[in-house]
Design a protein around this motif. Structure first.
Motif, short mmCIF file in Angstrom:
data_model
loop_
_atom_site.label_atom_id
_atom_site.label_comp_id
_atom_site.label_asym_id
_atom_site.label_seq_id
_atom_site.Cartn_x
_atom_site.Cartn_y
_atom_site.Cartn_z
N PRO B 150 46.62 39.44 40.36
CA PRO B 150 46.44 40.47 40.96
C PRO B 150 47.00 41.80 40.23
O PRO B 150 47.27 41.68 39.13
CB PRO B 150 47.64 40.12 42.23
CG PRO B 150 48.73 39.29 41.39
CD PRO B 150 47.74 38.42 40.32
N ASP B 151 46.75 42.96 40.86
CA ASP B 151 46.87 44.01 40.22
C ASP B 151 48.28 44.34 39.82
O ASP B 151 48.63 44.73 38.36
CB ASP B 151 46.81 45.26 41.27
CG ASP B 151 45.34 45.44 41.42
OD1 ASP B 151 44.43 44.75 40.62
OD2 ASP B 151 44.77 46.46 42.33
N TRP B 152 49.28 43.77 40.31
CA TRP B 152 50.88 43.97 39.95
C TRP B 152 50.90 43.29 38.61
O TRP B 152 51.89 43.50 37.75
CB TRP B 152 52.01 43.48 41.14
CG TRP B 152 51.75 42.27 41.46
CD1 TRP B 152 51.19 41.65 42.91
CD2 TRP B 152 52.16 40.85 40.93
NE1 TRP B 152 51.34 40.43 42.83
CE2 TRP B 152 51.79 39.94 41.85
CE3 TRP B 152 52.65 40.65 39.72
CZ2 TRP B 152 52.02 38.46 41.62
CZ3 TRP B 152 52.92 39.31 39.12
CH2 TRP B 152 52.80 38.16 40.31
N ALA B 153 50.25 42.06 38.40
CA ALA B 153 50.68 41.44 37.06
C ALA B 153 50.00 42.33 35.79
O ALA B 153 51.06 42.39 34.74
CB ALA B 153 49.63 40.29 37.12
N PRO B 161 44.98 47.82 36.00
CA PRO B 161 44.16 46.77 36.36
C PRO B 161 42.76 46.60 35.91
O PRO B 161 42.17 47.73 36.44
CB PRO B 161 44.63 46.87 37.88
CG PRO B 161 45.68 47.60 37.96
CD PRO B 161 45.55 48.78 36.89
N PRO B 162 42.15 45.76 35.60
CA PRO B 162 40.71 45.76 35.40
C PRO B 162 39.99 45.59 36.56
O PRO B 162 40.63 45.54 37.72
CB PRO B 162 40.52 44.53 34.56
CG PRO B 162 41.64 43.47 34.84
CD PRO B 162 42.82 44.59 35.24
N SER B 163 38.54 45.50 36.71
CA SER B 163 37.80 45.31 37.80
C SER B 163 38.08 44.00 38.28
O SER B 163 38.60 43.13 37.88
CB SER B 163 36.50 45.31 37.58
OG SER B 163 36.12 44.43 36.61
N ALA B 164 37.59 43.67 39.87
CA ALA B 164 37.74 42.75 40.46
C ALA B 164 37.46 41.30 39.77
O ALA B 164 38.16 40.38 39.86
CB ALA B 164 37.55 42.59 42.05
N ARG B 165 36.52 41.41 39.19
CA ARG B 165 35.70 40.20 38.71
C ARG B 165 35.95 39.97 37.00
O ARG B 165 35.33 39.26 36.28
CB ARG B 165 34.49 39.87 38.93
CG ARG B 165 34.18 39.85 40.59
CD ARG B 165 32.86 39.21 40.86
NE ARG B 165 32.98 38.95 42.40
CZ ARG B 165 32.85 37.89 42.84
NH1 ARG B 165 33.06 36.57 42.18
NH2 ARG B 165 32.80 37.86 44.28
N ALA B 166 36.88 40.93 36.45
CA ALA B 166 36.82 41.19 35.11
C ALA B 166 37.52 39.66 34.63
O ALA B 166 38.29 39.10 35.21
CB ALA B 166 37.98 42.16 34.70
#
Lengths: 302, 229
Positions: B150-153, B161-166
């Motif tokens: 997730p973004d927090w990682a 944070p990269p794009s959702a499917r990166a």
């Protein structure tokens, strides 16, 4: 000589007045006011109800009874006066053996505990079962025991111990609900941290977690129906922790003294609050406190 | 006359303080819990116990039998509440777990739970890392799980944070060999950081050691209960 008589007359009058105040404000309330507030619905004194009556709606037995009596009195005051008192007069007084009474009350207490446990198993949060007979504080959820904490020491006020079992049964027949709590430890101790600006700053951050120390435990819980529960740790407190606990105790004493002085001024004193004080290991006390919900429900077994 | 008044005052003044003390000290003593406890004891000597006392109880044997029956019925109802299949208890205060079935304890050990930390993102958003408490159910069991970060990682590592499917979002090593999903994105899984077991270091999930995780995975079925307290 006249002044001497006047002095002693005034002194005697003052002493009498002080005695009157002491008797009415201090002694009488303690002696006459029962500190054990009766639970709203007493399901123990009546004949044993269906255990899952709450779910099926069968628990309305006592309520229906009162409705009936109310209706009876509304319809006509003459009818209830019929032979009922005469019948009771004719009945011979019953004398039960001490052993029988003791057995019955022990069974009723156990029944009350099980009923409360069963009713609380519907709840979504943890509840506490304080079994002073087996010296165990048990955390339970959905009827499943989560953790048993051994109670190392118990102190119970005489205002509880000296009451007859009938009165105790009425008091403990329902779970106690937490009103407020004073504690040296927090339920959740959040550490606030800013996100690093870049990877260099992130790498600088200490990777090895340092476990946070928890302060020594002193918890005071006030429950509805006039019960105070004190949870202390068995380990000795020293230094800052001891000072903190002492300051809490002092502030509570001050509060109590203020209340007493106000009561003296207003000539009105409430019933005293019965207290149960238990000692657990520090780890157990922390687990217990952190697991319990804010609106804690507690079942008591004496 | 003046000297007579002075003499009277000098003679009786010392009595005022003892009289006040005689009145005040017992009052304060009487307010203490010790006194109140003593009062109850003394009163109970005279009355043989405090409070209302009902007279004799009619049909006491029948009442005893009836009470015994109710207790037996309640006990069986409470026993019915015990899960038939294996379940797990997780103590977040001590970071320990207990794996149980209906009758016995199968395994106990250490685990890692939430670190109770709030991460403040550069945009001011606050992300709490805390293990939720209550009863949960195993919703999904996965072998060799892949973690979708997730973004927090990324934010915690100072990255954007990269794009959702990166591709960077997919990590097949962090969760260990097994993962049990308990809902709301929380899992029981393994860890690369075995040395931190027993400490509150996670972002909300429950981490177990390899051997413990395998035992938990093999014993807990889908639908098994997870109690976190």
């Amino acid at each position: 000589m006249a002044r001497k008589y006047l002095f002693w007359t005034v002194t005697i009058l003052l002493v009498l007045l002080a005695s009157y105040v002491l008797t009415t404000v201090v002694i009488k309330p303690v002696v006459s006011k029962s500190p054990l507030y009766v639970a709203p619905v007493n399901n123990v004194a009546d004949s044993p109800a269906e255990p899952n009556a709450k779910k099926t709606g069968k628990d309305e037995g006592p309520v229906k009874k009162t409705e009936k009596t109310e209706k009876g009195t509304k319809k006509g005051a003459k009818k209830p006066e019929t032979k009922v008192p005469a019948k009771t007069e004719n009945l011979e007084p019953v004398v039960n053996s001490k052993e029988d009474l003791q057995t019955l009350y022990e069974l009723k207490k156990q029944e009350s505990l099980l009923k409360s446990r069963y009713s609380l198993s519907d709840e979504d949060s943890c509840y506490l079962i304080l079994d002073l007979v087996q010296k165990v504080a048990r955390l339970e959820m959905k009827g499943i025991p989560l953790q048993d904490c051994e109670i190392k020491n118990i102190i119970v006020s005489n205002s509880i111990l000296k009451y007859h079992d009938e009165n105790l049964l009425k008091w403990i027949s329902q779970p106690f609900v937490l009103k407020n709590v004073v504690s040296t430890i927090e339920r959740v101790q959040f550490l606030v941290k800013n996100a690093p600006k870049d990877t260099i700053e992130a790498n600088k951050a200490d990777a090895i977690p340092v476990p946070r120390r928890t302060e020594d435990v002193f918890i005071l819980m006030n429950f509805e129906r006039n019960l105070q529960l004190v949870i202390q740790q068995s380990e000795l407190s020293e230094g800052a922790d001891k000072a903190r606990i002492d300051s809490i105790k002092q502030s509570l004493f001050k509060k109590e003294t203020d209340k007493s002085i106000k009561a003296l001024v207003n000539l009105k004193r409430e019933a005293i609050v019965p207290q149960i004080s238990i000692t657990l290991s520090k780890a157990d006390a922390i687990t217990l406190y952190r697991a319990l919900p804010q609106r804690l429900k507690m079942v008591l077994r004496l | 006359m003046e000297t007579e008044e002075k003499g009277w005052f000098r003679k009786y003044f010392p009595w005022i303080i003892p009289i006040l003390l005689i009145g005040w000290i017992p009052t304060m003593i009487l307010y203490t819990p010790a006194y109140q406890n003593a009062t109850y004891t003394v009163k109970s000597w005279f009355n043989g116990g405090l409070g209302e006392k009902t007279g004799g109880i009619r049909n006491i044997d029948r009442q005893i039998q009836s009470s015994k029956a109710t207790i037996a019925s309640l006990q069986s109802k409470l026993e019915d509440l015990m899960p038939e299949k294996a379940y797990i208890l997780i103590n977040t205060a001590t970071n320990r777990f207990v794996l149980r079935n209906a009758k016995d304890t199968i395994r106990t050990g250490i685990c890692s739970t939430g670190k109770d930390e709030i991460l403040i993102y550069p945009n001011g958003t606050r992300k709490p890392f805390k293990t939720p408490k209550g009863m949960f159910v195993v919703q999904l069991k996965r072998k060799d799980p892949v973690w979708t970060k997730p973004d927090w990682a990324f934010i915690e590592e100072g990255l954007k944070p990269p794009s959702a499917r990166a591709a960077e979002r997919y990590d097949d090593s962090t969760l260990g060999s097994y993962a049990l999903n308990i809902g709301d994105g929380y899992m029981i899984h393994g860890t690369l950081y075995q040395r931190f077991l027993g400490l509150p270091v996670t972002h909300g999930c429950v981490r177990l050691g390899d051997a413990d995780l395998e035992a938990v995975f093999n014993n807990l079925e889908k639908g098994a209960k997870v109690f976190i307290y």
